[in-house]
Design a protein around this motif. Structure first.
Motif, PDB file in Angstrom:
ATOM      1  N   ARG A  54      45.395  38.805  43.560  1.00 59.69           N
ATOM      2  CA  ARG A  54      44.464  39.915  43.291  1.00 59.69           C
ATOM      3  C   ARG A  54      45.093  40.895  42.306  1.00 59.69           C
ATOM      4  N   LYS A  55      46.394  41.106  42.414  1.00 58.59           N
ATOM      5  CA  LYS A  55      47.080  42.054  41.541  1.00 58.59           C
ATOM      6  C   LYS A  55      47.289  41.499  40.131  1.00 58.59           C
ATOM      7  N   TYR A  56      47.738  40.251  40.024  1.00 54.11           N
ATOM      8  CA  TYR A  56      48.110  39.699  38.720  1.00 54.11           C
ATOM      9  C   TYR A  56      47.020  38.884  38.060  1.00 54.11           C
ATOM     10  N   GLY A  57      45.980  38.545  38.785  1.00 54.08           N
ATOM     11  CA  GLY A  57      44.876  37.814  38.184  1.00 54.08           C
ATOM     12  C   GLY A  57      44.545  36.551  38.951  1.00 54.08           C
ATOM     13  N   SER A  58      43.268  36.249  38.980  1.00 49.96           N
ATOM     14  CA  SER A  58      42.831  35.049  39.689  1.00 49.96           C
ATOM     15  C   SER A  58      42.113  34.097  38.741  1.00 49.96           C
ATOM     16  N   ASP A  59      42.399  34.205  37.445  1.00 51.96           N
ATOM     17  CA  ASP A  59      41.765  33.321  36.466  1.00 51.96           C
ATOM     18  C   ASP A  59      42.220  31.871  36.652  1.00 51.96           C
ATOM     19  N   LEU A  60      43.518  31.674  36.753  1.00 56.52           N
ATOM     20  CA  LEU A  60      44.061  30.329  36.904  1.00 56.52           C
ATOM     21  C   LEU A  60      44.026  29.846  38.342  1.00 56.52           C
ATOM     22  N   LEU A  61      44.269  30.758  39.250  1.00 57.17           N
ATOM     23  CA  LEU A  61      44.423  30.399  40.650  1.00 57.17           C
ATOM     24  C   LEU A  61      44.129  31.626  41.500  1.00 57.17           C
TER      25      LEU A  61
ATOM     26  N   ILE B 291      53.677  29.896  37.943  1.00 52.85           N
ATOM     27  CA  ILE B 291      52.763  29.198  38.845  1.00 52.85           C
ATOM     28  C   ILE B 291      51.608  28.625  38.028  1.00 52.85           C
ATOM     29  N   GLY B 292      51.084  29.408  37.090  1.00 49.44           N
ATOM     30  CA  GLY B 292      49.987  28.949  36.244  1.00 49.44           C
ATOM     31  C   GLY B 292      50.355  27.732  35.420  1.00 49.44           C
TER      32      GLY B 292
END
Length: 177
Positions: A28-35, A119-120
């Protein structure tokens, strides 16, 4: 300082160990575009030297993915290791994927974005359920079998034994030399 920040000013010049548990709040903090879902453990070894810092990231966990073909959820195991060297300089700048310049006065090294990117990088572009793995490998073999490699070009000066395979028009052009 964030949850994934390290105060590098207070560290002595030796090896330091940091552990991070990564879950939904992280994405939620760093982005959920990839995962957007997954459970990971990031083990960061930071070697502080006089003029640079060397960080080794070991990330292990399971990503919750959705199959592109059937839209079924499945677990994708992730296990990877990456190294980054942080060198001190006059301005913040990323030289390569493995070398980053940080300002001499930097007090905190924020590692969260790097962990997210690593991780991405482990997530495949084509997300297929594991039951399609054999099918995907067969598909890859078919593609590799269709690739034709050429070792020369029509204007190559070498005399080959396979002159009969050459288009006769090239022979006419060779006579013009």
């Amino acid at each position: 300082m964030g949850a994934y920040g390290i105060n590098i000013v207070g560290l002595s010049n030796k090896e330091h160990h940091f552990d991070y548990e990564i879950g939904e709040a992280f994405f939620r903090k760093y982005g959920s575009d990839l995962l957007s879902e997954g459970a990971f453990h990031a083990d960061v070894m930071l070697f502080k030297h006089e003029t640079f810092l060397e960080a080794e990231f070991k990330i292990k966990g399971v990503a919750k993915l959705v199959c592109d073909r059937t839209l079924e959820p499945f677990d994708f195991p992730v296990l990877n290791t990456h190294k980054i060297v942080f060198k001190y300089g006059d301005a913040d700048e990323e030289i390569t994927d493995e070398i980053v310049i940080i300002h001499r006065d930097t007090a905190t090294l924020e590692l969260g974005q790097y962990i997210y990117e690593f991780i991405g990088l482990a997530i495949p572009l084509k997300k297929l359920h594991p039951r399609f793995k054999d099918e995907e490998e067969a598909e890859d073999d078919d593609i590799e079998g269709k690739i034709v490699y050429s070792s020369g070009s029509p204007d190559d000066d070498s005399d080959d034994d396979n002159d009969e395979d050459i288009d006769p028009r090239w022979n006419i052009l060779k006579k013009l030399k």
